[in-house]
Motif scaffolding. Structure first.
Motif, PDB file in Angstrom:
ATOM      1  N   GLY A 184     -11.732  -3.431  -7.539  1.00 36.12           N
ATOM      2  CA  GLY A 184     -10.553  -3.750  -6.745  1.00 36.12           C
ATOM      3  C   GLY A 184      -9.420  -4.399  -7.499  1.00 36.12           C
ATOM      4  N   ARG A 185      -9.486  -4.403  -8.821  1.00 35.58           N
ATOM      5  CA  ARG A 185      -8.424  -4.998  -9.628  1.00 35.58           C
ATOM      6  C   ARG A 185      -7.675  -3.908 -10.396  1.00 35.58           C
ATOM      7  NH1 ARG A 185     -12.685  -8.768 -10.163  1.00 35.58           N
ATOM      8  NH2 ARG A 185     -13.471  -7.732 -12.026  1.00 35.58           N
ATOM      9  N   CYS A 186      -6.526  -4.280 -10.954  1.00 32.05           N
ATOM     10  CA  CYS A 186      -5.721  -3.356 -11.767  1.00 32.05           C
ATOM     11  C   CYS A 186      -5.386  -2.075 -11.017  1.00 32.05           C
ATOM     12  CB  CYS A 186      -6.437  -3.033 -13.084  1.00 32.05           C
ATOM     13  SG  CYS A 186      -6.704  -4.455 -14.149  1.00 32.05           S
ATOM     14  N   LEU A 187      -5.015  -2.209  -9.754  1.00 37.37           N
ATOM     15  CA  LEU A 187      -4.635  -1.065  -8.935  1.00 37.37           C
ATOM     16  C   LEU A 187      -3.149  -1.138  -8.607  1.00 37.37           C
ATOM     17  CD1 LEU A 187      -7.648  -1.097  -6.455  1.00 37.37           C
ATOM     18  CD2 LEU A 187      -7.240   0.595  -8.245  1.00 37.37           C
ATOM     19  N   ARG A 188      -2.512   0.015  -8.537  1.00 42.27           N
ATOM     20  CA  ARG A 188      -1.104   0.060  -8.158  1.00 42.27           C
ATOM     21  C   ARG A 188      -0.991   0.119  -6.636  1.00 42.27           C
ATOM     22  NH1 ARG A 188      -1.181   3.803 -12.613  1.00 42.27           N
ATOM     23  NH2 ARG A 188       0.039   3.023 -14.372  1.00 42.27           N
ATOM     24  N   PRO A 189      -0.275  -0.819  -6.008  1.00 39.96           N
ATOM     25  CA  PRO A 189      -0.091  -0.764  -4.553  1.00 39.96           C
ATOM     26  C   PRO A 189       0.797   0.405  -4.167  1.00 39.96           C
ATOM     27  CG  PRO A 189       1.205  -2.554  -5.498  1.00 39.96           C
ATOM     28  CD  PRO A 189       0.371  -2.008  -6.620  1.00 39.96           C
ATOM     29  N   VAL A 190       0.327   1.206  -3.222  1.00 41.56           N
ATOM     30  CA  VAL A 190       0.989   2.448  -2.851  1.00 41.56           C
ATOM     31  C   VAL A 190       1.461   2.382  -1.404  1.00 41.56           C
ATOM     32  CG1 VAL A 190       0.695   4.941  -2.572  1.00 41.56           C
ATOM     33  CG2 VAL A 190      -0.445   3.753  -4.459  1.00 41.56           C
ATOM     34  N   LEU A 191       2.675   2.853  -1.174  1.00 39.08           N
ATOM     35  CA  LEU A 191       3.187   3.086   0.175  1.00 39.08           C
ATOM     36  C   LEU A 191       3.198   4.593   0.379  1.00 39.08           C
ATOM     37  CD1 LEU A 191       4.565   2.289   2.844  1.00 39.08           C
ATOM     38  CD2 LEU A 191       6.745   2.350   1.630  1.00 39.08           C
ATOM     39  N   ALA A 192       2.381   5.075   1.325  1.00 42.60           N
ATOM     40  CA  ALA A 192       2.301   6.509   1.600  1.00 42.60           C
ATOM     41  C   ALA A 192       3.208   6.847   2.771  1.00 42.60           C
ATOM     42  CB  ALA A 192       0.869   6.914   1.903  1.00 42.60           C
ATOM     43  N   GLY A 232      -6.515   4.535 -10.004  1.00 43.10           N
ATOM     44  CA  GLY A 232      -5.609   3.383 -10.021  1.00 43.10           C
ATOM     45  C   GLY A 232      -4.670   3.243  -8.854  1.00 43.10           C
ATOM     46  N   TRP A 233      -4.862   3.998  -7.771  1.00 46.14           N
ATOM     47  CA  TRP A 233      -4.004   3.885  -6.597  1.00 46.14           C
ATOM     48  C   TRP A 233      -4.766   3.211  -5.455  1.00 46.14           C
ATOM     49  CZ3 TRP A 233      -0.592   8.742  -5.287  1.00 46.14           C
ATOM     50  CH2 TRP A 233       0.320   8.951  -6.327  1.00 46.14           C
ATOM     51  N   ARG A 234      -4.055   2.364  -4.708  1.00 47.08           N
ATOM     52  CA  ARG A 234      -4.601   1.803  -3.477  1.00 47.08           C
ATOM     53  C   ARG A 234      -3.499   1.854  -2.418  1.00 47.08           C
ATOM     54  NH1 ARG A 234      -7.216  -3.685  -4.151  1.00 47.08           N
ATOM     55  NH2 ARG A 234      -5.121  -4.254  -4.813  1.00 47.08           N
ATOM     56  N   VAL A 235      -3.710   2.665  -1.394  1.00 47.01           N
ATOM     57  CA  VAL A 235      -2.726   2.777  -0.320  1.00 47.01           C
ATOM     58  C   VAL A 235      -2.803   1.517   0.535  1.00 47.01           C
ATOM     59  CG1 VAL A 235      -1.938   4.120   1.653  1.00 47.01           C
ATOM     60  CG2 VAL A 235      -2.950   5.282  -0.323  1.00 47.01           C
ATOM     61  N   GLU A 236      -1.702   0.759   0.529  1.00 44.85           N
ATOM     62  CA  GLU A 236      -1.674  -0.515   1.251  1.00 44.85           C
ATOM     63  C   GLU A 236      -0.795  -0.471   2.491  1.00 44.85           C
ATOM     64  OE1 GLU A 236      -0.694  -3.692  -1.361  1.00 44.85           O
ATOM     65  OE2 GLU A 236      -2.453  -3.402  -2.636  1.00 44.85           O
ATOM     66  N   ALA A 237       0.011   0.557   2.626  1.00 42.43           N
ATOM     67  CA  ALA A 237       0.871   0.670   3.808  1.00 42.43           C
ATOM     68  C   ALA A 237       1.237   2.130   4.007  1.00 42.43           C
ATOM     69  CB  ALA A 237       2.126  -0.183   3.653  1.00 42.43           C
ATOM     70  N   ARG A 240       4.386  -0.320  -5.932  1.00 46.15           N
ATOM     71  CA  ARG A 240       4.628   0.291  -7.244  1.00 46.15           C
ATOM     72  C   ARG A 240       4.757   1.810  -7.163  1.00 46.15           C
ATOM     73  NH1 ARG A 240       5.921   0.423 -10.874  1.00 46.15           N
ATOM     74  NH2 ARG A 240       4.538   0.314 -12.665  1.00 46.15           N
ATOM     75  N   VAL A 241       4.184   2.405  -6.117  1.00 51.25           N
ATOM     76  CA  VAL A 241       4.223   3.855  -5.979  1.00 51.25           C
ATOM     77  C   VAL A 241       4.607   4.200  -4.547  1.00 51.25           C
ATOM     78  CG1 VAL A 241       2.910   6.012  -6.105  1.00 51.25           C
ATOM     79  CG2 VAL A 241       2.428   4.180  -7.736  1.00 51.25           C
ATOM     80  N   VAL A 242       5.529   5.136  -4.394  1.00 55.11           N
ATOM     81  CA  VAL A 242       5.840   5.713  -3.094  1.00 55.11           C
ATOM     82  C   VAL A 242       5.318   7.141  -3.118  1.00 55.11           C
ATOM     83  CG1 VAL A 242       7.644   6.412  -1.488  1.00 55.11           C
ATOM     84  CG2 VAL A 242       7.876   4.277  -2.755  1.00 55.11           C
ATOM     85  N   ALA A 243       4.247   7.387  -2.365  1.00 56.76           N
ATOM     86  CA  ALA A 243       3.616   8.700  -2.332  1.00 56.76           C
ATOM     87  C   ALA A 243       4.129   9.465  -1.125  1.00 56.76           C
ATOM     88  CB  ALA A 243       2.102   8.573  -2.276  1.00 56.76           C
TER      89      ALA A 243
END
Length: 492
Positions: free
Chosen positions: A160-168, A189-194, A230-233
């Protein structure tokens, strides 16, 4: 939102974890990891260059500073400069996929060519040493160090560490697919958080698969500037038109977010995708799969040389295994079976026998106990498997004789799984694309779970290999096969 409209000035926040607690900004660990890779590459290159220079330069001590010192320093500087110019240290490629190793290989090839041309121009008699000894040694040392760093990074991501927070942002169905994949493969390395949906609502109390739905698709840029994703998917939805995507890209300017748009051709990726600008219009160009040509010739040469080397290396093991198979049960040591290869041509595959001698006859009696997915016949506790056979299957030792199939050209080291004739006869037009290339001793199915994979997933992986094949992908698969074999997961 109208074209050119600016987002409201919201204060940026630190990246968030799914639990709602604040975490260290993703850019911090990304930059630390990048610095670690650069230091590792520099140190590994320096050690190799110094060792070779010290060993061979000692024989010519009188000219050390004049000749060996210049070549040693020049080689290291050239390698590091090639890595930088080829963007082999870009955070986006470090720690995942074959692209990191592809850029790394391209960098060393460039360094080798420049070094050779420079040596010829300077008429240096020692240039062969640096080309044929130093560069390969640098490649092995730095690649090993990078792989160890990648293993550490993947371990951190699984925890659960070193993951990029993703907005899908997209339709609920396509976002659901994205969330499922990111959870299944955390090492990416992606974790969809919102999530943002067309109507700002989720199917389950303002949530989608446990991820909060924070707004509409038109609210994406506001949330990114406020919460520091960090990422907009961007996943497929009717809302996303060329104008709306362009406005989103404009409104994301000034943030640290990377905008990623999922194309309609979901299973086409890697070296086949190219972005071109034609008459001012950005076009996604998809090149044809490479079934012939120079790369295929190289693959064929590597297959046969690699098979020959592996046969020599594993010869003592194969002799011992053959004796154990014969001693354990009645029958021969090698099992022969008809399989379907490239272009639907049948061939005889060789394997160490892992079942009783009349296993094919008994199979019809076990048809109602089949646990295999799709067209496959598999049983976790198959009564036909012998004691020695169970061990051989777990660690894929029964497949060692297939090296002779690779040596004779009916198989490749890497490729789709070789199907039985009755399986191939039931293929539809899409699945038959698996037969456009040689079947492989290992492949994406081998490193992704083997018999534990659902039929649809196994087919998808085989088709992905056929569509996106590259020498770099083959190298990654071969490297990961060793770990998959040692774990024995999905082998029965």
């Amino acid at each position: 939102m109208q074209q050119g409209e600016l987002v409201s000035p919201l204060p940026p926040a630190r990246g968030r974890l799914g639990s709602g607690t604040l975490s260290q900004p993703a850019t911090d660990w990304e930059q630390r990891y990048r610095r670690t890779v650069i230091i590792s590459d520099t140190a590994a290159t320096a050690v190799v260059v110094a060792s070779i220079g010290q060993f061979f330069g000692a024989r010519d001590a009188a000219n050390w500073h004049e000749k060996w010192g210049i070549l040693a320093f020049g080689t290291e500087l050239l390698v590091l400069a090639s890595l930088a110019l080829s963007r082999a240290w870009a955070p986006a490629v470090l720690g995942q996929g074959a692209e990191e190793f592809r850029r790394f290989g391209r960098s060393l090839f460039t360094a080798t060519v420049v070094l050779a041309l420079g040596g010829i121009a300077l008429t240096s008699r020692n240039i062969k040493l640096w080309i044929f000894v130093a560069i390969p040694a640098i490649a092995v040392t730095t690649m090993t160090a990078r792989y160890l760093l990648r293993l550490w990074l993947h371990k951190q991501r699984k925890e659960g560490r070193c993951l990029r927070p993703v907005l899908a942002a997209g339709s609920p169905a396509t976002v659901h697919d994205l969330i499922t994949r990111t959870r299944k493969f955390p090492h990416l390395g992606w974790r969809v958080e919102a999530v943002c949906t067309p109507d700002g609502l989720g199917p389950d109390n303002d949530q989608l698969d446990g991820v909060p739905v924070v707004g509409r698709l038109s609210d994406v840029a506001n949330h990114v500037h406020r919460d520091g994703y960090r990422v907009v998917a961007v996943t497929p939805d009717a809302h996303w038109s060329p104008d709306s995507l362009q406005r989103l890209a404009w409104n994301l300017e000034g943030s640290d977010a990377e905008m990623v748009v999922a194309p309609v051709l979901m299973e086409v990726a890697g070296p086949r995708l190219h972005v071109d600008a034609v008459l001012g219009i950005p076009l996604l160009r998809v090149s044809m799969p490479a079934f012939t040509g120079g790369r295929r010739v190289i693959k064929g040469v590597v297959d046969r040389l690699g098979a020959a080397a592996l046969i020599l290396f594993f010869a003592p093991v194969m002799v011992v295994v053959a004796l154990l198979v014969v001693a354990d049960s009645r029958g021969g040591a090698v099992y022969r079976q008809r399989r379907v290869g490239k272009d639907g041509q049948e061939f005889t595959i060789f394997k160490f026998r892992t079942m009783v001698a009349d296993a094919d006859r008994v199979r019809a009696e076990l048809a109602d106990q089949n646990e295999g997915a799709g067209l496959l016949f598999k049983m976790r506790r198959d009564p036909r498997v012998t004691r020695v056979g169970g061990v051989l299957r777990k660690y894929s030792l029964d497949e060692l004789p297939q090296l002779f199939n690779v040596l004779t050209g009916s198989m490749s080291l890497v490729g789709p799984r070789p199907p039985l004739p009755e399986e191939s006869a039931a293929y539809g037009p899409d699945i038959r694309r698996r037969l456009l290339v040689k079947p492989g001793l290992t492949g994406l199915w081998q490193i992704s779970g083997r018999s534990d994979l659902p039929w649809e997933e196994a087919v998808r992986l085989d088709l992905r290999y056929v569509e996106d094949w590259s020498l770099a992908l083959d190298s990654v698969i071969l490297w990961k096969t060793l770990r998959a074999v040692l774990r024995g997961q999905g082998a029965y």
